[in-house]
Design an enzyme around this catalytic site. Structure first.
Site, PDB file in Angstrom:
ATOM      1  N   HIS A 128     -29.353  43.270   8.773  1.00 49.17           N
ATOM      2  CA  HIS A 128     -29.462  42.678   7.429  1.00 49.17           C
ATOM      3  C   HIS A 128     -30.891  42.127   7.297  1.00 49.17           C
ATOM      4  CE1 HIS A 128     -28.821  39.536   4.347  1.00 49.17           C
ATOM      5  NE2 HIS A 128     -27.745  40.209   3.989  1.00 49.17           N
ATOM      6  N   ASP A 205     -26.140  37.927  15.442  1.00 49.89           N
ATOM      7  CA  ASP A 205     -25.826  37.594  14.059  1.00 49.89           C
ATOM      8  C   ASP A 205     -24.332  37.866  13.847  1.00 49.89           C
ATOM      9  OD1 ASP A 205     -25.402  37.512  11.361  1.00 49.89           O
ATOM     10  OD2 ASP A 205     -27.042  38.865  10.820  1.00 49.89           O
ATOM     11  N   GLN A 208     -20.878  38.817  10.073  1.00 53.87           N
ATOM     12  CA  GLN A 208     -19.799  39.741   9.700  1.00 53.87           C
ATOM     13  C   GLN A 208     -18.759  39.907  10.809  1.00 53.87           C
ATOM     14  OE1 GLN A 208     -19.378  40.767   6.737  1.00 53.87           O
ATOM     15  NE2 GLN A 208     -21.386  40.651   5.749  1.00 53.87           N
ATOM     16  N   LYS A 231     -18.307  33.323   4.442  1.00 51.08           N
ATOM     17  CA  LYS A 231     -17.654  34.608   4.736  1.00 51.08           C
ATOM     18  C   LYS A 231     -16.395  34.395   5.586  1.00 51.08           C
ATOM     19  CE  LYS A 231     -22.108  37.035   4.900  1.00 51.08           C
ATOM     20  NZ  LYS A 231     -22.306  37.569   3.551  1.00 51.08           N
ATOM     21  N   CYS A 369     -28.650  44.453   1.128  1.00 50.79           N
ATOM     22  CA  CYS A 369     -29.691  43.707   1.857  1.00 50.79           C
ATOM     23  C   CYS A 369     -29.915  44.323   3.240  1.00 50.79           C
ATOM     24  CB  CYS A 369     -29.343  42.223   1.976  1.00 50.79           C
ATOM     25  SG  CYS A 369     -29.121  41.411   0.402  1.00 50.79           S
TER      26      CYS A 369
HETATM   27  N1  C6P Z   1     -24.442  39.683   3.782  1.00 48.43           N
HETATM   28  C1  C6P Z   1     -23.352  41.151   2.180  1.00 48.43           C
HETATM   29  O1  C6P Z   1     -22.895  41.406   1.052  1.00 48.43           O
HETATM   30  P1  C6P Z   1     -26.091  34.391   4.131  1.00 48.43           P
HETATM   31  O2  C6P Z   1     -26.559  35.013   2.856  1.00 48.43           O
HETATM   32  O3  C6P Z   1     -27.133  33.516   4.740  1.00 48.43           O
HETATM   33  O4  C6P Z   1     -24.759  33.745   4.015  1.00 48.43           O
HETATM   34  O5  C6P Z   1     -25.812  35.619   5.132  1.00 48.43           O
HETATM   35  C2  C6P Z   1     -26.833  36.522   5.428  1.00 48.43           C
HETATM   36  C3  C6P Z   1     -26.324  37.641   6.253  1.00 48.43           C
HETATM   37  C4  C6P Z   1     -26.761  37.764   7.558  1.00 48.43           C
HETATM   38  N2  C6P Z   1     -26.309  38.743   8.362  1.00 48.43           N
HETATM   39  C5  C6P Z   1     -25.415  39.648   7.935  1.00 48.43           C
HETATM   40  C6  C6P Z   1     -24.934  40.700   8.886  1.00 48.43           C
HETATM   41  C7  C6P Z   1     -24.934  39.591   6.630  1.00 48.43           C
HETATM   42  O6  C6P Z   1     -24.038  40.493   6.223  1.00 48.43           O
HETATM   43  C8  C6P Z   1     -25.399  38.567   5.759  1.00 48.43           C
HETATM   44  C9  C6P Z   1     -24.931  38.495   4.336  1.00 48.43           C
HETATM   45  C10 C6P Z   1     -23.834  39.751   2.467  1.00 48.43           C
HETATM   46  O7  C6P Z   1     -23.407  41.985   3.061  1.00 48.43           O
HETATM   47  C11 C6P Z   1     -24.695  39.207   1.374  1.00 48.43           C
HETATM   48  S1  C6P Z   1     -26.246  40.045   1.251  1.00 48.43           S
END
Ligand code: C6P
Length: 411
Positions: A128, A205, A208, A231, A369
């Site tokens: 991401h 990370d 997910q 999430k 993203c």
């Molecule tokens: N992915 C998606 O629709 P934040 O925005 O800080 O809560 O998370 C960022 C982030 C970091 N790593 C991974 C693997 C992610 O999937 C995400 C966020 C969302 O896939 C929003 S772009």
């Protein structure tokens, strides 16, 4: 629902008030966008509302009753997250404003403390943007080199390339546990073990993975792990950084301000110990309390049962989508969780998203993203159906019916 009873998804759904919502054309919401953000159970909504209506005060600052009560709730949430993640002695959990902030905190602090010119940071092609850009910024600032583990056509890390890229100059390996764009589950314990043998540190990370499977930090063996509260059935505005205390202790503070100091004079400031050192300013108190409640909720459901339920959705969903003419699944890793990305030969992903929306079905369309993933597959965007613990096979059937409508309109 007791963690030993069979998984009763209808009962789970009753915990989520939004799932009753009629969104379009009299259609009941079919929410297949949990990778972007999960829905929230009533207990989390209630915990936030209870904090504001009964306990609202700042934390770590006052001697009065409410301040102590708010501080207790805030610190209880830290314990709940620790047990949810299976954290170890010698490690610390820090609350941030999100997964993105948690990665930036490490890139900044670890980078300043440990990365020098000529060093290398190793990420993967399926990251991401939040796990790419902070490392790019760090490498630029320190004169270090960003290297990228390639992926194969199925969307799996090429582990031989990882072995080849890992070397004595590698200071940090930062990879996702589960890809948000492909659904690939990476072999993170193996990655951590190999990195450790090479003398590198690892950030996983978990944005997910934490919502979809049991997380055991002892088994993973990472130096840092990040998660996104929103999430995992928790509120927005809060994330988690778990890390080894010996490293966090040696990292400079990320932001300056209230609560992160021991003493301040105009000549010199001394910093508080972790976790306070990395929680500058009034933290997201209600959000942390809500996240603690979410962790309890997930623990009560049983993350192994959540994983089994979602695995069934993944298998069923993959089988059903493969039967839609002209549909290509992007990412066919052997181990997948959370999300299925796809394209259709007759329609752009945004058109797919629009037609599904008319049916009350929420999916995400775009680059998620993760533009380098899109570049790897030669597409500008995909449509993505992502699952949560409240989804059902019937909702996948609704998705498939919606995709047939897309064909009728565009093919
Ligand atoms: N992915 C998606 O629709 P934040 O925005 O800080 O809560 O998370 C960022 C982030 C970091 N790593 C991974 C693997 C992610 O999937 C995400 C966020 C969302 O896939 C929003 S772009």
């Amino acid at each position: 629902m007791a963690a030993t009873a069979p998984y009763d998804v209808d009962r789970v759904r009753r915990d989520f008030p939004i799932l009753k919502r009629i969104v379009r054309n009299g259609k009941r919401l079919v929410y297949l966008d949990s990778a972007a953000t999960s829905q929230k159970p009533q207990c989390v909504i209630d915990a936030i509302s209870r904090y504001y209506s009964e306990d609202n005060a700042n934390v770590h600052r006052g001697v009065h009753h409410l301040s102590q009560r708010a501080t207790d709730l805030y610190e209880d949430a830290r314990h709940k997250i620790n047990s949810f993640l299976g954290t170890m002695v010698g490690c610390e959990t820090i609350f941030t404003r999100g997964a993105t902030e948690a990665i930036n905190l490490v890139a900044h602090g670890f980078g300043k403390g440990f990365v020098n010119a000529g060093d290398e940071v190793l990420i993967s092609h399926m990251e991401h943007h939040s796990n790419i850009v902070p490392w790019q910024m760090l490498c630029e600032a320190r004169g270090a080199k960003l290297r990228v583990i390639p992926i194969n056509d199925d969307g799996e890390l090429i582990m031989e390339e990882f072995d080849r890229l890992l070397n004595g100059r590698t200071k940090m390996v930062s990879v996702t546990h589960v890809s948000n764009a492909l659904g690939t589950v990476n072999p993170v314990a193996e990655i951590c073990r190999k990195a450790r043998e090479a003398g590198a540190r690892v950030l996983i990370d978990g944005a997910q993975s934490a919502p979809h499977m049991p997380i055991d930090m002892k088994a993973i063996g990472a130096d840092f792990f990040v998660a996104a509260g929103h999430k995992m059935c928790g509120p927005t505005g809060v994330g988690v950084l778990y890390g080894r205390a010996e490293l966090l202790d040696r990292m400079p503070p990320w932001q300056g301000g209230g609560d992160m100091i021991l003493s301040v004079t105009f000549e010199k400031t001394t910093y508080a110990h972790i976790p306070a050192r990395f929680e500058a300013g009034t933290p997201p108190i209600a959000e942390v309390i809500g996240l603690g409640e979410a962790a309890d909720y997930l623990t009560k459901l049983g993350m192994d049962r959540v994983a089994a339920h979602e695995h069934d959705l993944m298998v069923y969903g993959t089988e059903q989508l493969k039967q839609v003419p002209g549909l290509t699944i992007v990412g066919n890793a052997k181990e997948k969780a959370g999300a299925i990305s796809f394209t259709m030969d007759c329609a752009h992903p945004h058109d797919i998203g629009q037609i599904l929306d008319d049916e009350g079905i929420a999916v995400r369309a775009g680059h998620h993203c993760a533009q380098p993933v899109m570049q790897r597959y030669g597409v500008a965007a995909t449509a993505r159906a992502s699952f949560g613990l409240y989804n059902t096979r019937a909702e996948i059937d609704a998705l498939v019916a919606g995709l047939h409508k897309v064909r009728e309109i565009f093919a």
